[in-house]
Write a protein that holds these residues in place. Sequence first.
Motif, PDB file in Angstrom:
ATOM      1  N   UNK A 271       0.826  -1.207   0.000  1.00 44.90           N
ATOM      2  CA  UNK A 271       0.000   0.000   0.000  1.00 44.90           C
ATOM      3  C   UNK A 271       0.858   1.254   0.000  1.00 44.90           C
ATOM      4  N   UNK A 272       1.921   1.242   0.763  1.00 46.68           N
ATOM      5  CA  UNK A 272       2.810   2.414   0.788  1.00 46.68           C
ATOM      6  C   UNK A 272       3.510   2.597  -0.547  1.00 46.68           C
ATOM      7  N   UNK A 273       3.949   1.507  -1.154  1.00 51.04           N
ATOM      8  CA  UNK A 273       4.579   1.599  -2.469  1.00 51.04           C
ATOM      9  C   UNK A 273       3.587   2.106  -3.514  1.00 51.04           C
ATOM     10  N   UNK A 274       2.337   1.643  -3.441  1.00 47.37           N
ATOM     11  CA  UNK A 274       1.317   2.104  -4.384  1.00 47.37           C
ATOM     12  C   UNK A 274       1.043   3.587  -4.217  1.00 47.37           C
ATOM     13  N   UNK A 275       1.000   4.041  -2.979  1.00 51.03           N
ATOM     14  CA  UNK A 275       0.774   5.470  -2.727  1.00 51.03           C
ATOM     15  C   UNK A 275       1.918   6.297  -3.289  1.00 51.03           C
ATOM     16  N   UNK A 276       3.146   5.872  -3.048  1.00 58.00           N
ATOM     17  CA  UNK A 276       4.303   6.585  -3.587  1.00 58.00           C
ATOM     18  C   UNK A 276       4.261   6.587  -5.108  1.00 58.00           C
ATOM     19  N   UNK A 277       3.951   5.460  -5.699  1.00 59.87           N
ATOM     20  CA  UNK A 277       3.902   5.343  -7.158  1.00 59.87           C
ATOM     21  C   UNK A 277       2.822   6.262  -7.732  1.00 59.87           C
ATOM     22  N   UNK A 278       1.657   6.306  -7.078  1.00 58.39           N
ATOM     23  CA  UNK A 278       0.585   7.185  -7.553  1.00 58.39           C
ATOM     24  C   UNK A 278       0.997   8.646  -7.447  1.00 58.39           C
ATOM     25  N   UNK A 279       1.677   9.016  -6.370  1.00 57.24           N
ATOM     26  CA  UNK A 279       2.139  10.394  -6.229  1.00 57.24           C
ATOM     27  C   UNK A 279       3.152  10.757  -7.302  1.00 57.24           C
ATOM     28  N   UNK A 280       4.029   9.819  -7.607  1.00 51.39           N
ATOM     29  CA  UNK A 280       5.056  10.077  -8.625  1.00 51.39           C
ATOM     30  C   UNK A 280       4.438  10.178 -10.015  1.00 51.39           C
ATOM     31  N   UNK A 281       3.405   9.407 -10.273  1.00 57.90           N
ATOM     32  CA  UNK A 281       2.832   9.345 -11.615  1.00 57.90           C
ATOM     33  C   UNK A 281       1.546  10.163 -11.750  1.00 57.90           C
ATOM     34  N   UNK A 282       1.350  11.163 -10.902  1.00 64.92           N
ATOM     35  CA  UNK A 282       0.126  11.969 -10.956  1.00 64.92           C
ATOM     36  C   UNK A 282      -0.076  12.599 -12.326  1.00 64.92           C
ATOM     37  N   UNK A 283       0.969  13.112 -12.944  1.00 62.54           N
ATOM     38  CA  UNK A 283       0.829  13.728 -14.265  1.00 62.54           C
ATOM     39  C   UNK A 283       0.319  12.726 -15.283  1.00 62.54           C
ATOM     40  N   UNK A 284       0.782  11.502 -15.222  1.00 67.54           N
ATOM     41  CA  UNK A 284       0.334  10.471 -16.157  1.00 67.54           C
ATOM     42  C   UNK A 284      -1.124  10.111 -15.927  1.00 67.54           C
ATOM     43  N   UNK A 285      -1.597  10.299 -14.709  1.00 65.85           N
ATOM     44  CA  UNK A 285      -2.984   9.991 -14.380  1.00 65.85           C
ATOM     45  C   UNK A 285      -3.913  11.165 -14.664  1.00 65.85           C
ATOM     46  N   UNK A 286      -3.367  12.303 -15.122  1.00 65.27           N
ATOM     47  CA  UNK A 286      -4.187  13.453 -15.478  1.00 65.27           C
ATOM     48  C   UNK A 286      -4.399  14.436 -14.354  1.00 65.27           C
ATOM     49  N   UNK A 287      -3.657  14.319 -13.291  1.00 62.87           N
ATOM     50  CA  UNK A 287      -3.781  15.225 -12.143  1.00 62.87           C
ATOM     51  C   UNK A 287      -2.525  16.080 -12.081  1.00 62.87           C
ATOM     52  N   UNK A 288      -2.708  17.377 -11.886  1.00 65.00           N
ATOM     53  CA  UNK A 288      -1.539  18.243 -11.762  1.00 65.00           C
ATOM     54  C   UNK A 288      -0.777  17.895 -10.502  1.00 65.00           C
ATOM     55  N   UNK A 289       0.505  17.778 -10.637  1.00 65.15           N
ATOM     56  CA  UNK A 289       1.348  17.396  -9.521  1.00 65.15           C
ATOM     57  C   UNK A 289       2.224  18.584  -9.138  1.00 65.15           C
ATOM     58  N   UNK A 290       1.993  19.171  -7.965  1.00 64.78           N
ATOM     59  CA  UNK A 290       2.787  20.343  -7.590  1.00 64.78           C
ATOM     60  C   UNK A 290       4.253  20.021  -7.326  1.00 64.78           C
ATOM     61  N   UNK A 291       4.571  18.764  -7.099  1.00 64.02           N
ATOM     62  CA  UNK A 291       5.973  18.403  -6.844  1.00 64.02           C
ATOM     63  C   UNK A 291       6.512  17.535  -7.977  1.00 64.02           C
ATOM     64  N   UNK A 292       6.017  17.738  -9.189  1.00 60.31           N
ATOM     65  CA  UNK A 292       6.427  16.913 -10.324  1.00 60.31           C
ATOM     66  C   UNK A 292       7.923  17.009 -10.581  1.00 60.31           C
ATOM     67  N   UNK A 293       8.470  18.201 -10.400  1.00 61.80           N
ATOM     68  CA  UNK A 293       9.902  18.367 -10.656  1.00 61.80           C
ATOM     69  C   UNK A 293      10.736  17.500  -9.705  1.00 61.80           C
ATOM     70  N   UNK A 294      10.318  17.420  -8.460  1.00 64.44           N
ATOM     71  CA  UNK A 294      11.081  16.632  -7.480  1.00 64.44           C
ATOM     72  C   UNK A 294      10.865  15.128  -7.669  1.00 64.44           C
ATOM     73  N   UNK A 295       9.681  14.722  -8.098  1.00 62.72           N
ATOM     74  CA  UNK A 295       9.413  13.292  -8.235  1.00 62.72           C
ATOM     75  C   UNK A 295       9.847  12.734  -9.584  1.00 62.72           C
ATOM     76  N   UNK A 296      10.222  13.610 -10.517  1.00 58.80           N
ATOM     77  CA  UNK A 296      10.641  13.157 -11.835  1.00 58.80           C
ATOM     78  C   UNK A 296      11.842  12.215 -11.758  1.00 58.80           C
TER      79      UNK A 296
END
Length: 90
Positions: free
Chosen positions: A36-61
């Motif tokens: 579950x924790x890995x899935x949450x991290x993965x979803x946060x990292x891939x927010x742009x791919x899911x169509x959600x603006x990610x305010x920390x996209x630069x750091x998670x890239x």
Amino acid sequence: MSRLSRLAALWRRIEAGHEQVFVARWRQGLRREARQREDTLRALVLLDSLGVENPVAYETLELIPYLVADLHEWHRRMGRESFGDPGVCC
């Protein structure tokens, strides 16, 4: 059988007993929590791919290459047959 080998066999039995009593009962729950924790991290990292603006996209890239290895298994588990642009994953 030498004394040293008997002690080694006794130690292995104690380890196996410890594994059965203390570790095995919690292993499935711990794996579920880790997934579950890995899935949450993965979803946060891939927010742009899911169509959600990610305010920390630069750091998670920088983390994306580390998560690509098991991306296919993840999006199948999340209920999506395909993920991202054609050729990205499937």
